[in-house]
Design a protein around this motif. Structure first.
Motif, PDB file in Angstrom:
ATOM      1  N   THR A  21      41.398  44.096  49.279  1.00  0.00           N
ATOM      2  CA  THR A  21      42.652  43.387  49.512  1.00  0.00           C
ATOM      3  C   THR A  21      42.407  41.890  49.688  1.00  0.00           C
ATOM      4  O   THR A  21      43.130  41.060  49.124  1.00  0.00           O
ATOM      5  CB  THR A  21      43.378  43.975  50.744  1.00  0.00           C
ATOM      6  N   LYS A  22      41.382  41.540  50.452  1.00  0.00           N
ATOM      7  CA  LYS A  22      41.063  40.119  50.661  1.00  0.00           C
ATOM      8  C   LYS A  22      40.608  39.461  49.361  1.00  0.00           C
ATOM      9  O   LYS A  22      40.987  38.322  49.066  1.00  0.00           O
ATOM     10  CB  LYS A  22      39.985  39.970  51.738  1.00  0.00           C
ATOM     11  N   TYR A  23      39.800  40.159  48.581  1.00  0.00           N
ATOM     12  CA  TYR A  23      39.332  39.613  47.300  1.00  0.00           C
ATOM     13  C   TYR A  23      40.516  39.351  46.378  1.00  0.00           C
ATOM     14  O   TYR A  23      40.600  38.299  45.739  1.00  0.00           O
ATOM     15  CB  TYR A  23      38.345  40.594  46.653  1.00  0.00           C
ATOM     16  N   LYS A  24      41.434  40.302  46.320  1.00  0.00           N
ATOM     17  CA  LYS A  24      42.629  40.130  45.491  1.00  0.00           C
ATOM     18  C   LYS A  24      43.441  38.931  45.962  1.00  0.00           C
ATOM     19  O   LYS A  24      43.978  38.173  45.139  1.00  0.00           O
ATOM     20  CB  LYS A  24      43.466  41.409  45.501  1.00  0.00           C
ATOM     21  N   ALA A  25      43.522  38.726  47.266  1.00  0.00           N
ATOM     22  CA  ALA A  25      44.267  37.586  47.807  1.00  0.00           C
ATOM     23  C   ALA A  25      43.626  36.264  47.364  1.00  0.00           C
ATOM     24  O   ALA A  25      44.335  35.320  46.996  1.00  0.00           O
ATOM     25  CB  ALA A  25      44.343  37.661  49.330  1.00  0.00           C
ATOM     26  N   TYR A  26      42.301  36.182  47.381  1.00  0.00           N
ATOM     27  CA  TYR A  26      41.614  34.966  46.925  1.00  0.00           C
ATOM     28  C   TYR A  26      41.913  34.673  45.459  1.00  0.00           C
ATOM     29  O   TYR A  26      41.881  33.523  45.033  1.00  0.00           O
ATOM     30  CB  TYR A  26      40.100  35.083  47.105  1.00  0.00           C
ATOM     31  N   HIS A  27      42.185  35.708  44.686  1.00  0.00           N
ATOM     32  CA  HIS A  27      42.394  35.546  43.248  1.00  0.00           C
ATOM     33  C   HIS A  27      43.870  35.581  42.844  1.00  0.00           C
ATOM     34  O   HIS A  27      44.181  35.488  41.652  1.00  0.00           O
ATOM     35  CB  HIS A  27      41.598  36.615  42.482  1.00  0.00           C
ATOM     36  N   SER A  28      44.774  35.713  43.806  1.00  0.00           N
ATOM     37  CA  SER A  28      46.191  35.717  43.452  1.00  0.00           C
ATOM     38  C   SER A  28      46.614  34.310  43.031  1.00  0.00           C
ATOM     39  O   SER A  28      45.940  33.321  43.331  1.00  0.00           O
ATOM     40  CB  SER A  28      47.043  36.246  44.610  1.00  0.00           C
ATOM     41  N   SER A  29      47.716  34.235  42.340  1.00  0.00           N
ATOM     42  CA  SER A  29      48.191  32.983  41.745  1.00  0.00           C
ATOM     43  C   SER A  29      48.206  31.844  42.757  1.00  0.00           C
ATOM     44  O   SER A  29      48.824  31.944  43.817  1.00  0.00           O
ATOM     45  CB  SER A  29      49.585  33.193  41.163  1.00  0.00           C
ATOM     46  N   VAL A  46      39.272  28.726  28.084  1.00  0.00           N
ATOM     47  CA  VAL A  46      40.698  28.409  27.965  1.00  0.00           C
ATOM     48  C   VAL A  46      41.588  29.469  28.614  1.00  0.00           C
ATOM     49  O   VAL A  46      42.738  29.188  28.939  1.00  0.00           O
ATOM     50  CB  VAL A  46      41.107  28.171  26.492  1.00  0.00           C
ATOM     51  N   ASP A  47      41.065  30.654  28.812  1.00  0.00           N
ATOM     52  CA  ASP A  47      41.801  31.693  29.528  1.00  0.00           C
ATOM     53  C   ASP A  47      40.799  32.638  30.172  1.00  0.00           C
ATOM     54  O   ASP A  47      39.762  32.964  29.575  1.00  0.00           O
ATOM     55  CB  ASP A  47      42.724  32.469  28.586  1.00  0.00           C
ATOM     56  N   MET A  48      41.095  33.047  31.391  1.00  0.00           N
ATOM     57  CA  MET A  48      40.254  34.015  32.102  1.00  0.00           C
ATOM     58  C   MET A  48      41.179  34.951  32.854  1.00  0.00           C
ATOM     59  O   MET A  48      42.091  34.509  33.544  1.00  0.00           O
ATOM     60  CB  MET A  48      39.305  33.320  33.078  1.00  0.00           C
ATOM     61  N   GLN A  49      40.940  36.244  32.701  1.00  0.00           N
ATOM     62  CA  GLN A  49      41.706  37.254  33.417  1.00  0.00           C
ATOM     63  C   GLN A  49      40.731  38.262  34.009  1.00  0.00           C
ATOM     64  O   GLN A  49      39.728  38.602  33.383  1.00  0.00           O
ATOM     65  CB  GLN A  49      42.668  37.965  32.466  1.00  0.00           C
ATOM     66  N   ILE A  50      41.043  38.724  35.211  1.00  0.00           N
ATOM     67  CA  ILE A  50      40.242  39.766  35.858  1.00  0.00           C
ATOM     68  C   ILE A  50      41.162  40.950  36.134  1.00  0.00           C
ATOM     69  O   ILE A  50      42.254  40.778  36.685  1.00  0.00           O
ATOM     70  CB  ILE A  50      39.595  39.261  37.169  1.00  0.00           C
ATOM     71  N   TYR A  51      40.717  42.123  35.728  1.00  0.00           N
ATOM     72  CA  TYR A  51      41.450  43.365  35.953  1.00  0.00           C
ATOM     73  C   TYR A  51      40.639  44.230  36.909  1.00  0.00           C
ATOM     74  O   TYR A  51      39.408  44.158  36.936  1.00  0.00           O
ATOM     75  CB  TYR A  51      41.664  44.110  34.634  1.00  0.00           C
ATOM     76  N   LEU A  52      41.332  45.071  37.668  1.00  0.00           N
ATOM     77  CA  LEU A  52      40.687  45.897  38.679  1.00  0.00           C
ATOM     78  C   LEU A  52      41.199  47.329  38.574  1.00  0.00           C
ATOM     79  O   LEU A  52      42.394  47.568  38.456  1.00  0.00           O
ATOM     80  CB  LEU A  52      41.014  45.331  40.069  1.00  0.00           C
ATOM     81  N   GLU A  62      38.465  33.905  27.260  1.00  0.00           N
ATOM     82  CA  GLU A  62      38.650  33.358  25.929  1.00  0.00           C
ATOM     83  C   GLU A  62      38.195  31.913  26.002  1.00  0.00           C
ATOM     84  O   GLU A  62      38.614  31.169  26.902  1.00  0.00           O
ATOM     85  CB  GLU A  62      40.106  33.510  25.486  1.00  0.00           C
ATOM     86  N   VAL A  63      37.318  31.532  25.082  1.00  0.00           N
ATOM     87  CA  VAL A  63      36.656  30.234  25.169  1.00  0.00           C
ATOM     88  C   VAL A  63      36.855  29.434  23.885  1.00  0.00           C
ATOM     89  O   VAL A  63      37.102  29.999  22.816  1.00  0.00           O
ATOM     90  CB  VAL A  63      35.153  30.402  25.464  1.00  0.00           C
ATOM     91  N   ASP A  64      36.709  28.115  24.012  1.00  0.00           N
ATOM     92  CA  ASP A  64      36.754  27.275  22.821  1.00  0.00           C
ATOM     93  C   ASP A  64      35.332  27.071  22.300  1.00  0.00           C
ATOM     94  O   ASP A  64      34.367  27.625  22.850  1.00  0.00           O
ATOM     95  CB  ASP A  64      37.486  25.959  23.096  1.00  0.00           C
ATOM     96  N   ASP A  65      35.211  26.280  21.266  1.00  0.00           N
ATOM     97  CA  ASP A  65      33.890  26.135  20.631  1.00  0.00           C
ATOM     98  C   ASP A  65      32.916  25.272  21.424  1.00  0.00           C
ATOM     99  O   ASP A  65      31.763  25.140  21.043  1.00  0.00           O
ATOM    100  CB  ASP A  65      34.027  25.626  19.191  1.00  0.00           C
ATOM    101  N   THR A  66      33.350  24.709  22.565  1.00  0.00           N
ATOM    102  CA  THR A  66      32.423  23.950  23.404  1.00  0.00           C
ATOM    103  C   THR A  66      31.711  24.836  24.416  1.00  0.00           C
ATOM    104  O   THR A  66      30.740  24.406  25.040  1.00  0.00           O
ATOM    105  CB  THR A  66      33.156  22.822  24.172  1.00  0.00           C
ATOM    106  N   PHE A  67      32.176  26.076  24.592  1.00  0.00           N
ATOM    107  CA  PHE A  67      31.624  26.944  25.633  1.00  0.00           C
ATOM    108  C   PHE A  67      30.236  27.455  25.266  1.00  0.00           C
ATOM    109  O   PHE A  67      29.980  27.876  24.143  1.00  0.00           O
ATOM    110  CB  PHE A  67      32.533  28.152  25.878  1.00  0.00           C
ATOM    111  N   ASN A  68      29.354  27.416  26.276  1.00  0.00           N
ATOM    112  CA  ASN A  68      28.012  27.971  26.153  1.00  0.00           C
ATOM    113  C   ASN A  68      27.680  28.630  27.495  1.00  0.00           C
ATOM    114  O   ASN A  68      27.710  27.950  28.521  1.00  0.00           O
ATOM    115  CB  ASN A  68      27.008  26.861  25.820  1.00  0.00           C
ATOM    116  N   PRO A  69      27.384  29.940  27.515  1.00  0.00           N
ATOM    117  CA  PRO A  69      27.123  30.618  28.796  1.00  0.00           C
ATOM    118  C   PRO A  69      25.979  30.008  29.594  1.00  0.00           C
ATOM    119  O   PRO A  69      26.061  29.925  30.826  1.00  0.00           O
ATOM    120  CB  PRO A  69      26.784  32.057  28.378  1.00  0.00           C
ATOM    121  N   GLU A  70      24.928  29.571  28.923  1.00  0.00           N
ATOM    122  CA  GLU A  70      23.794  28.978  29.636  1.00  0.00           C
ATOM    123  C   GLU A  70      24.181  27.641  30.264  1.00  0.00           C
ATOM    124  O   GLU A  70      23.784  27.337  31.393  1.00  0.00           O
ATOM    125  CB  GLU A  70      22.593  28.802  28.699  1.00  0.00           C
TER     126      GLU A  70
END
Length: 114
Positions: A21-29, A46-52, A62-70
């Motif tokens: 519940t607390k984790y969800k609260a930290y991530h609420s809008s 450009v977009d990030m969503q977390i589902y539980l 969802e990332v643009d062409d500048t994104f690099n995980p490292e």
């Protein structure tokens, strides 16, 4: 907005209803720290969503062409506010049993596409 690539990750929360519940609260809008959302956008996400479901989370980025995980990992490592957020989130999260050492969010393999 168009994106060039999608990344999907999974991580577990500790199986504790109060912590979830607390984790969800930290991530609420509007509750995620502005420095965190800025660091996400600055990395080319450009977009990030977390589902539980239960205590298992799925993150879709969802990332643009500048994104690099490292590069994102290095940026996070050198950002004190991101490190503070990650330390806080560690109180709620637990690693997947098959995660590599030091890995929290495990990249998922796409096995089907319609």
């Amino acid at each position: 907005m168009a994106y060039t690539k999608r990344f999907c990750y999974s991580c577990d929360l500790k199986d504790n209803p109060d912590l979830i519940t607390k984790y969800k609260a930290y991530h609420s809008s509007g509750n995620a720290w502005p420095e965190i959302t800025k660091s996400i956008k600055d990395a080319g996400i450009v977009d990030m969503q977390i589902y539980l479901t239960g205590n298992r989370m799925f993150m879709i980025m969802e990332v643009d062409d500048t994104f690099n995980p490292e590069t994102k990992a290095e940026m996070d490592k050198n950002n004190p506010k991101v490190q503070e957020w990650e330390t806080l989130m560690d109180t709620f999260q637990q690693r997947l049993p098959w995660a590599k050492k030091g890995e929290k969010w495990v990249e998922m393999e796409r096995i089907f596409k319609l």
